[in-house]
Motif scaffolding. Structure first.
Motif, PDB file in Angstrom:
ATOM      1  N   MET A   1       0.821  -1.212   0.000  1.00 42.71           N
ATOM      2  CA  MET A   1       0.000   0.000   0.000  1.00 42.71           C
ATOM      3  C   MET A   1       0.855   1.262   0.000  1.00 42.71           C
ATOM      4  N   THR A   2       1.935   1.248   0.749  1.00 39.54           N
ATOM      5  CA  THR A   2       2.814   2.417   0.795  1.00 39.54           C
ATOM      6  C   THR A   2       3.429   2.695  -0.565  1.00 39.54           C
ATOM      7  N   VAL A   3       3.961   1.657  -1.197  1.00 39.08           N
ATOM      8  CA  VAL A   3       4.573   1.828  -2.514  1.00 39.08           C
ATOM      9  C   VAL A   3       3.527   2.231  -3.540  1.00 39.08           C
ATOM     10  N   GLY A   4       2.332   1.651  -3.471  1.00 40.04           N
ATOM     11  CA  GLY A   4       1.272   2.023  -4.396  1.00 40.04           C
ATOM     12  C   GLY A   4       0.902   3.493  -4.280  1.00 40.04           C
ATOM     13  N   LEU A   5       0.826   3.994  -3.054  1.00 38.04           N
ATOM     14  CA  LEU A   5       0.511   5.407  -2.844  1.00 38.04           C
ATOM     15  C   LEU A   5       1.648   6.304  -3.325  1.00 38.04           C
ATOM     16  N   ILE A   6       2.878   5.946  -2.994  1.00 40.46           N
ATOM     17  CA  ILE A   6       4.022   6.760  -3.410  1.00 40.46           C
ATOM     18  C   ILE A   6       4.076   6.875  -4.931  1.00 40.46           C
ATOM     19  N   GLU A   7       3.922   5.751  -5.613  1.00 43.62           N
ATOM     20  CA  GLU A   7       3.959   5.774  -7.078  1.00 43.62           C
ATOM     21  C   GLU A   7       2.734   6.478  -7.646  1.00 43.62           C
ATOM     22  N   GLY A   8       1.599   6.346  -6.978  1.00 46.32           N
ATOM     23  CA  GLY A   8       0.399   7.041  -7.440  1.00 46.32           C
ATOM     24  C   GLY A   8       0.536   8.545  -7.340  1.00 46.32           C
ATOM     25  N   PHE A   9       1.079   9.035  -6.222  1.00 50.18           N
ATOM     26  CA  PHE A   9       1.311  10.475  -6.078  1.00 50.18           C
ATOM     27  C   PHE A   9       2.288  10.968  -7.148  1.00 50.18           C
ATOM     28  N   ALA A  10       3.317  10.174  -7.413  1.00 50.55           N
ATOM     29  CA  ALA A  10       4.335  10.581  -8.388  1.00 50.55           C
ATOM     30  C   ALA A  10       3.811  10.572  -9.818  1.00 50.55           C
ATOM     31  N   SER A  11       2.713   9.833 -10.068  1.00 47.00           N
ATOM     32  CA  SER A  11       2.184   9.735 -11.437  1.00 47.00           C
ATOM     33  C   SER A  11       1.212  10.860 -11.786  1.00 47.00           C
ATOM     34  N   ALA A  12       1.052  11.814 -10.884  1.00 45.41           N
ATOM     35  CA  ALA A  12       0.110  12.913 -11.127  1.00 45.41           C
ATOM     36  C   ALA A  12       0.473  13.674 -12.398  1.00 45.41           C
ATOM     37  N   ASP A  13      -0.550  14.169 -13.068  1.00 49.11           N
ATOM     38  CA  ASP A  13      -0.361  14.910 -14.314  1.00 49.11           C
ATOM     39  C   ASP A  13       0.404  16.210 -14.047  1.00 49.11           C
ATOM     40  N   ARG A  14       1.556  16.363 -14.680  1.00 51.55           N
ATOM     41  CA  ARG A  14       2.404  17.537 -14.431  1.00 51.55           C
ATOM     42  C   ARG A  14       1.784  18.818 -14.965  1.00 51.55           C
ATOM     43  N   GLU A  15       1.053  18.703 -16.067  1.00 53.60           N
ATOM     44  CA  GLU A  15       0.429  19.901 -16.620  1.00 53.60           C
ATOM     45  C   GLU A  15      -0.612  20.467 -15.653  1.00 53.60           C
ATOM     46  N   SER A  16      -1.366  19.580 -15.013  1.00 53.09           N
ATOM     47  CA  SER A  16      -2.345  20.033 -14.031  1.00 53.09           C
ATOM     48  C   SER A  16      -1.654  20.669 -12.833  1.00 53.09           C
ATOM     49  N   ASP A  17      -0.537  20.078 -12.440  1.00 53.34           N
ATOM     50  CA  ASP A  17       0.243  20.649 -11.335  1.00 53.34           C
ATOM     51  C   ASP A  17       0.701  22.069 -11.678  1.00 53.34           C
ATOM     52  N   ARG A  18       1.229  22.229 -12.897  1.00 58.20           N
ATOM     53  CA  ARG A  18       1.717  23.549 -13.322  1.00 58.20           C
ATOM     54  C   ARG A  18       0.574  24.551 -13.391  1.00 58.20           C
ATOM     55  N   LEU A  19      -0.579  24.093 -13.870  1.00 58.23           N
ATOM     56  CA  LEU A  19      -1.731  24.980 -13.988  1.00 58.23           C
ATOM     57  C   LEU A  19      -2.144  25.511 -12.613  1.00 58.23           C
ATOM     58  N   LEU A  20      -2.220  24.655 -11.640  1.00 59.63           N
ATOM     59  CA  LEU A  20      -2.613  25.092 -10.304  1.00 59.63           C
ATOM     60  C   LEU A  20      -1.552  25.997  -9.681  1.00 59.63           C
ATOM     61  N   ARG A  21      -0.280  25.680  -9.944  1.00 60.35           N
ATOM     62  CA  ARG A  21       0.787  26.550  -9.417  1.00 60.35           C
ATOM     63  C   ARG A  21       0.680  27.935 -10.024  1.00 60.35           C
ATOM     64  N   SER A  22       0.355  27.991 -11.315  1.00 58.36           N
ATOM     65  CA  SER A  22       0.237  29.294 -11.970  1.00 58.36           C
ATOM     66  C   SER A  22      -0.932  30.099 -11.427  1.00 58.36           C
ATOM     67  N   MET A  23      -1.917  29.407 -10.844  1.00 57.43           N
ATOM     68  CA  MET A  23      -3.060  30.084 -10.248  1.00 57.43           C
ATOM     69  C   MET A  23      -2.822  30.430  -8.780  1.00 57.43           C
ATOM     70  N   GLY A  24      -1.631  30.089  -8.294  1.00 60.52           N
ATOM     71  CA  GLY A  24      -1.295  30.430  -6.915  1.00 60.52           C
ATOM     72  C   GLY A  24      -1.678  29.386  -5.899  1.00 60.52           C
ATOM     73  N   ALA A  25      -1.933  28.169  -6.344  1.00 59.69           N
ATOM     74  CA  ALA A  25      -2.300  27.106  -5.414  1.00 59.69           C
ATOM     75  C   ALA A  25      -1.104  26.725  -4.560  1.00 59.69           C
ATOM     76  N   SER A  26      -1.365  26.417  -3.313  1.00 57.01           N
ATOM     77  CA  SER A  26      -0.307  25.980  -2.407  1.00 57.01           C
ATOM     78  C   SER A  26       0.045  24.518  -2.684  1.00 57.01           C
ATOM     79  N   ARG A  27       1.144  24.071  -2.095  1.00 57.09           N
ATOM     80  CA  ARG A  27       1.554  22.672  -2.270  1.00 57.09           C
ATOM     81  C   ARG A  27       0.488  21.730  -1.724  1.00 57.09           C
TER      82      ARG A  27
END
Length: 275
Positions: free
Chosen positions: A156-182
């Motif tokens: 379960m730990t490895v599944g979660l770690i890899e799942g978090f790491a597989s997040a869409d980077r474009e969506s991450d960048r979009l939220l960062r550009s809107m001022g979203a916190s970590r």
């Protein structure tokens, strides 16, 4: 900062995670397995009857079913004890897995330190650790919970770690550009992305949890399917040992299937029914 409905839509995972096909609960997916099991039971029954094998060595499936049903109240009591240990130990592993995986996702340095230790934890022989748990923590429920947690938390730990790491980077960048916190990025992008992999690892973990609970009872317990099988083995009641094995398998299957129900409730967007 508030997240708009548009940003929430961005956070919804796309790609393979939302289009994946799951084995799920559809009866037709289990039909071949059921047919194979029935055929094997028929062969087993025929062999025992035709060869005249002693029930102490290999009882026929019909005898296992009959003797198991006759002892159903005793077996049910032991099964309830095993399920209690399984669920409590698995819940402990679940909490630890989320804490570790979340901390690792927020700290890349921690990831480099923790992941190798997680791998090392799986090289430790449970058969050697379980008796030590009894020595350190006594014959109560705690050592059994720890054994179940050690058996299940890694997947379960490895599944979660890899799942978090597989997040869409474009969506991450979009939220960062809107001022979203970590923290907001984690909530709206990384967490939804991890859900499908998490449930896959959850299914692996819950299956191992029952095995871990039974093994922990072999080492030291007053009730449970593990100690029951040990007692019946010493009494040369092979039929009751096999009856307890069948109950153990049914418990594992029931818990495995329950994860699909939970997934449909918690993350219906991650499930697509087969056509």
């Amino acid at each position: 900062m508030s997240i708009s409905p548009t940003e929430r839509a961005v956070s919804r995972p796309t790609g393979p995670s939302t289009s994946r096909r799951t084995v799920g609960l559809h009866p037709t997916r289990w039909a071949p397995s059921v047919i194979l099991v029935v055929a094997l039971i028929a062969v087993w029954e025929s062999y025992v009857r035709l060869a005249g094998v002693s029930p102490r060595i290999l009882p026929a499936p019909s005898r296992v079913a009959a003797q198991g049903w006759a002892a159903r109240d005793v077996i049910a009591g032991h099964a309830a004890s095993t399920l209690q240990v399984t669920l409590l130990g698995f819940a402990l592993a679940l909490v630890v897995s989320w804490i570790i995986a979340t901390a690792v996702d927020f700290s890349p340095k921690l990831r480099r330190a923790v992941v190798p230790l997680l791998v090392v934890s799986q090289t430790l022989p449970i058969v050697a650790l379980a008796p030590l748990m009894i020595i350190w923590f006594g014959f109560g429920i705690l050592p059994k919970l720890l054994v179940v947690a050690l058996v299940t938390f890694f997947s379960m730990t490895v599944g979660l770690i890899e799942g978090f790491a597989s997040a869409d980077r474009e969506s991450d960048r979009l939220l960062r550009s809107m001022g979203a916190s970590r923290r907001q990025q984690f909530r709206y992008v990384r967490l939804p992305s991890a859900v499908p992999r998490f449930f896959t690892s959850l299914r692996i973990g819950i299956t191992y949890a029952v095995v871990g609970a039974v093994f922990s009872e072999y080492v030291g317990a007053t009730s449970g399917l593990g100690i029951y099988m040990s007692q019946q083995k010493n009494a040369f009641r092979t039929d009751l040992v096999l009856a307890a094995v069948v109950v153990t398998a049914l418990c594992s299957i029931a818990l495995f299937l329950s994860t699909y129900v939970v997934e449909r409730i918690v993350a219906p967007w991650a499930v697509q029914e087969a056509s």
